[in-house]
Design a protein around this motif. Structure first.
Motif, PDB file in Angstrom:
ATOM      1  N   CYS A   1       0.838  -1.211   0.000  1.00 13.66           N
ATOM      2  CA  CYS A   1       0.000   0.000   0.000  1.00 13.66           C
ATOM      3  C   CYS A   1       0.867   1.252   0.000  1.00 13.66           C
ATOM      4  CB  CYS A   1      -0.939   0.008   1.201  1.00 13.66           C
ATOM      5  SG  CYS A   1      -2.265  -1.203   1.065  1.00 13.66           S
ATOM      6  N   ASP A   2       1.971   1.234   0.733  1.00 15.64           N
ATOM      7  CA  ASP A   2       2.864   2.388   0.776  1.00 15.64           C
ATOM      8  C   ASP A   2       3.496   2.630  -0.604  1.00 15.64           C
ATOM      9  OD1 ASP A   2       4.185   4.495   2.280  1.00 15.64           O
ATOM     10  OD2 ASP A   2       6.018   3.309   2.022  1.00 15.64           O
TER      11      ASP A   2
ATOM     12  N   ARG B   1       0.776   4.231  -2.647  1.00 18.24           N
ATOM     13  CA  ARG B   1       0.521   5.602  -2.196  1.00 18.24           C
ATOM     14  C   ARG B   1       1.577   6.553  -2.739  1.00 18.24           C
ATOM     15  NH1 ARG B   1       2.793   8.703   1.222  1.00 18.24           N
ATOM     16  NH2 ARG B   1       4.032   7.059   2.162  1.00 18.24           N
TER      17      ARG B   1
END
Length: 69
Positions: free
Chosen positions: A57-58, A61
């Motif tokens: 997810c990072d 993002r």
């Protein structure tokens, strides 16, 4: 010197139909031929799938934050 645009493709990564996968692959190939930099979650080199979900997810993002389109 020309810099390429950065595009983030939003798409399903699970249970994707072969037809949609083909359309997305062709679209990404077209963008790359035009010298776009593309973050494509279905690209096997996009993310290390051995990392935990938070790391993945990072990565996404950070990619979204730098997009031009």
């Amino acid at each position: 010197m020309t810099t390429s645009k950065f595009v983030y493709i939003v798409c399903p990564v699970r249970n994707i139909t072969p037809g949609l996968r083909t359309v997305l692959d062709q679209y990404v190939a077209m963008l790359r031929r035009k010298n776009y930099t593309v973050h494509y979650p279905l690209d096997p080199n996009c993310c290390d799938q051995n990392r935990d979900g938070r790391d993945i997810c990072d990565t996404h993002r950070k990619a979204m934050a730098r997009t031009d389109e």
